[in-house]
Motif scaffolding. Structure first.
Motif, PDB file in Angstrom:
ATOM      1  N   SER A 136       6.284   4.925   8.318  1.00  0.00           N
ATOM      2  CA  SER A 136       6.581   4.466   6.965  1.00  0.00           C
ATOM      3  C   SER A 136       7.765   3.509   6.966  1.00  0.00           C
ATOM      4  O   SER A 136       8.739   3.714   7.691  1.00  0.00           O
ATOM      5  N   TYR A 165       3.720  -4.481  -0.148  1.00  0.00           N
ATOM      6  CA  TYR A 165       3.080  -3.236  -0.569  1.00  0.00           C
ATOM      7  C   TYR A 165       3.644  -2.039   0.191  1.00  0.00           C
ATOM      8  O   TYR A 165       4.039  -1.028  -0.420  1.00  0.00           O
ATOM      9  N   LEU A 166       3.681  -2.129   1.520  1.00  0.00           N
ATOM     10  CA  LEU A 166       4.141  -0.999   2.318  1.00  0.00           C
ATOM     11  C   LEU A 166       5.615  -0.704   2.065  1.00  0.00           C
ATOM     12  O   LEU A 166       6.033   0.458   2.091  1.00  0.00           O
ATOM     13  N   THR A 167       6.394  -1.741   1.805  1.00  0.00           N
ATOM     14  CA  THR A 167       7.816  -1.551   1.545  1.00  0.00           C
ATOM     15  C   THR A 167       8.064  -1.018   0.141  1.00  0.00           C
ATOM     16  O   THR A 167       8.854  -0.086  -0.062  1.00  0.00           O
ATOM     17  N   GLU A 171       4.811   3.948   1.444  1.00  0.00           N
ATOM     18  CA  GLU A 171       3.633   4.727   1.829  1.00  0.00           C
ATOM     19  C   GLU A 171       3.762   5.255   3.255  1.00  0.00           C
ATOM     20  O   GLU A 171       4.209   4.550   4.159  1.00  0.00           O
ATOM     21  N   TYR A 181      -3.543  -2.063  10.046  1.00  0.00           N
ATOM     22  CA  TYR A 181      -2.611  -2.969   9.381  1.00  0.00           C
ATOM     23  C   TYR A 181      -2.107  -4.061  10.326  1.00  0.00           C
ATOM     24  O   TYR A 181      -1.638  -5.105   9.872  1.00  0.00           O
TER      25      TYR A 181
END
Length: 264
Positions: A136, A165-167, A171, A181
């Motif tokens: 994460s 998005y991930l930051t 997630e 990814y």
């Protein structure tokens, strides 16, 4: 200083192991200092051909240890500080120093790889993970942003919208999703064995060619063609006139007996 990163060199391969297993190798100041210092020791040994970076115990690295670092606000301030001529502060150097090594760095991930641990892994050239490793970019969970070189290493691997998005979501995803990814290189039940298999291939090549390849791509990835082509020419000139190129030409089909690395 506690021996937070244990270094062992075997047959030209440096095994650097984060050694704070009781805290899932979370980053306290002693760990940050060690991560910033150990790459210099590795770089000084020109017989080292590759680095395997891993974590002891149940995790690669669970990220920053807020409970520990928060007890030393003065050190926190100095850790963020840097002179105008410096590229990195302590937190950034703990990751970037591995990126700057003139040899391939392979990160072996398992258990948890969160926050600062994730940014450390991203600074490696290759990442090998178990399928069930939990990863994460977790900083926004604590109201922060990734500030340990992730702004550079993420952009080289994934599109901006995915990085955002991930930051933004913090997630948690597993090793299989990380491969989808584009954040890891290999997913394997035994990532250390998979990493060592790649190392066995890498050490058959000229250590100077590997150092130059790493520098070529890292220095030119976002540069203009004019700048990239100049870097190509400069690095190639050094290789052509170097000892290991002459060894390769004389060896022919036989396995070369490479000279110690001269670049980097």
């Amino acid at each position: 200083m506690p021996d937070r990163v244990h270094l062992e060199i075997r047959d030209g391969v440096a095994y650097a192991t984060l050694s704070r297993p009781d805290k899932r190798n979370a980053l306290d100041f002693a760990m940050l200092d060690a991560l910033a210092e150990v790459p210099g020791r590795i770089a000084g040994d020109r017989s080292v051909r590759a680095v395997i970076l891993r974590g002891e115990g149940t995790a690669f690295c669970a990220g920053l240890d807020f409970a520990s670092t928060g007890k030393d606000p003065r050190r926190m301030v100095t850790g963020f500080a840097k002179l105008p001529v410096q590229t990195t502060n302590l937190f950034q150097k703990a990751c970037w120093a591995w990126r700057e090594l003139p040899v391939p760095v392979l990160a072996v991930l398992h258990g948890h790889c969160y926050g600062g641990g994730m940014q450390l892994a991203l600074a490696a050239d290759f990442r090998f993970t178990t399928p069930d490793c939990q990863l994460s970019i977790m900083e926004t969970k604590f109201g922060l942003i990734p500030d340990m070189t992730g702004s550079v290493t993420l952009r080289e691997l994934i599109p901006m919208d995915l990085a955002k998005y991930l930051t933004m979501t913090a997630e948690v995803f597993d090793g299989v999703e990380a491969k989808e990814y584009g954040l890891v290189s290999v997913v394997a039940d035994d990532p250390l064995a998979a990493a060592e298999e790649l190392v066995a291939k890498l050490v058959r090549r000229s250590p100077d060619a590997l150092a130059a390849t790493k520098k070529l791509f890292q220095d030119t990835w976002t540069e203009s063609p004019r700048s990239a082509f100049w870097t190509e020419s400069v690095l190639q000139a050094r290789l052509v006139t170097g000892k290991n190129h002459k060894i390769a030409r004389k060896t022919g089909e036989r396995e070369p007996d490479w000279a110690p690395r001269s670049l980097g």
